[in-house]
Scaffold this active site. Structure first.
Site, PDB file in Angstrom:
ATOM      1  CB  SER A  69       7.788 -52.322 -17.371  1.00 49.20           C
ATOM      2  OG  SER A  69       9.108 -52.646 -17.635  1.00 49.20           O
ATOM      3  CG  ASP A 113       9.687 -55.714 -15.795  1.00 50.64           C
ATOM      4  OD1 ASP A 113       8.500 -55.589 -15.956  1.00 50.64           O
ATOM      5  OD2 ASP A 113      10.462 -54.962 -16.777  1.00 50.64           O
TER       6      ASP A 113
END
Length: 312
Positions: free
Chosen positions: A42, A158
Site C-alpha cells: 500500500s 490493496d
C-alpha cells in the site's frame, strides 16, 4: 571473508501514516544503512518505489507542502461508485513524484516488489516485475477509496488485506535481515473520530446535489476539507468513512500480528502515529519526524543485528 548481510526493508500499509516511511529511510541513510531489497504494501509500496527510483527527496518536498485543500482535491465521486479518488490527478502525482509511468521494476538498481490482493480469489500477489507504476497502483487500491486495477490479467486491490507488512516477501527475495515498519501498532480504538460538521451540513444542504451520490459527495468534501475539525460525542454513530477507517485498522492490525508472529523480522520499527487519521495526508511533517524518531529508539536492535553503532 564473512558474507555480506543482505538487508531487506519491509514498508507497511497505513494510508496517511505512511509518510513516516520517508523519515525512516532518510534516517537509515544518515546512519549508513542502505537496504539491499525494498518491499512495500500500500503506502509502503508507494514510498518504497519513490526511494528505489531515486525520488525520495522529491516526494518528501511535495508531501511537506500538502495542506487540507490540496488533499481534498484528490478525492471525488461519480455515479459509478468505483472509488473516491480522482484517478487522473493521482496518476499525475505518481508519475511526477514517485516513479515515471514507463519505468520497469527490472530497471532498478536493487530489487523492489509490492504486495497486492487478487480481488476474485483473495490470493496474495507479489509484483516483482513489469510496470513499477502498476505495481504501486495495485498495492494502494484500498477498497472504498481506490478502484481496483487490472494487472497481469487479474483485478487487484490493496495488499494490506493479506500482508500489511511484507516481511515474507523480503525473505523470498533473499534478505538475511529484515527491517519491518509497522504503522498500525498503536491505532486500535484511537482513530475513530467523528465529524459533527458532516451531519450538520447534511441537514442544511438545501442547495446540495440530490440523491445518494450528492450526499456522499458532500460527505467526502466535508471530510477532506474539515478533516476531523469537530468531534461528536461518544453516543453518535460513526459515519461511513470513520467506519471504513476503523474497520481497516482492526483488520490490518490482526493480520499484521498473525503474519509477523509466523515470520518475525529481526528489527521492527513502530512509529507512534495513532493521532493521524486515514486521509490526513497533509500531516506529513509530523509523520516524517516520528519515522525518524522510531529509528533512533531502536539503536540496540541495529547494533545487535547489523553491528551498526547508531550513537552519532
Amino acid at each position: 571473508m564473512s558474507k555480506k548481510i543482505t538487508v531487506g526493508l519491509a514498508l507497511g500499509s497505513g494510508a496517511a501514516r505512511g509518510w513516516a516511511h520517508i523519515g525512516i529511510i532518510q534516517r537509515l541513510h544518515q546512519l549508513g544503512i542502505q537496504p539491499d531489497i525494498v518491499c512495500g504494501t500500500s503506502i509502503g509500496a508507494l514510498v518504497g518505489a519513490a526511494y528505489t527510483a531515486g525520488n525520495i527527496d522529491k516526494l518528501e518536498s511535495w508531501v511537506r507542502q500538502l495542506d487540507k485543500l490540496q488533499t481534498a482535491r484528490y478525492f471525488s465521486i461519480n455515479s459509478s461508485f468505483k472509488g473516491f479518488v480522482n484517478k487522473e490527478r493521482l496518476r499525475t502525482f505518481l508519475d511526477e513524484h514517485v516513479v515515471a509511468t514507463e519505468t520497469m521494476i527490472e530497471d532498478m538498481d536493487k530489487p523492489f516488489a509490492s504486495v497486492a490482493t487478487d480481488l476474485h480469489t483473495g490470493r496474495e500477489i507479489w509484483n516483482t516485475s513489469g510496470s513499477m507504476m502498476d505495481a504501486v497502483w495495485s498495492s494502494i487500491s484500498l477498497p472504498g477509496l481506490f478502484p481496483a486495477i487490472k494487472h497481469h490479467n487479474r483485478w487487484l486491490i490493496d495488499g494490506g488485506l493479506v500482508n500489511p507488512v511484507p516481511v515474507s516477501l523480503c525473505r523470498a527475495l533473499g534478505a538475511d535481515v529484515v527491517i519491518a515498519v509497522n504503522l498500525n501498532s498503536d491505532i486500535i480504538g484511537k482513530h475513530l473520530q467523528l465529524d459533527n460538521a458532516i451531519k450538520q451540513s447534511d441537514a442544511q444542504s438545501s442547495d446540495a446535489p440530490a440523491g445518494i451520490t450528492g450526499r456522499i459527495s458532500n460527505m467526502i468534501a466535508d471530510y477532506t476539507t474539515n478533516l476531523f475539525t469537530k468531534k461528536s460525542t461518544e453516543d453518535t454513530a460513526p459515519d461511513l468513512l470513520d467506519a471504513i477507517a476503523a474497520s481497516i485498522n482492526i483488520t490490518q492490525d490482526r493480520i499484521t500480528r498473525s503474519r509477523m508472529a509466523g515470520d518475525p523480522p529481526e528489527i521492527t520499527l513502530s512509529p507512534r502515529l495513532s493521532s493521524i487519521g486515514l486521509l490526513e495526508f497533509y500531516r506529513a511533517k509530523e509523520a516524517i519526524e516520528e519515522g525518524t524518531a522510531s529509528v533512533d529508539r531502536h539503536k540496540r536492535d541495529f547494533k545487535y543485528c547489523l553491528g551498526v553503532d547508531l550513537d552519532d
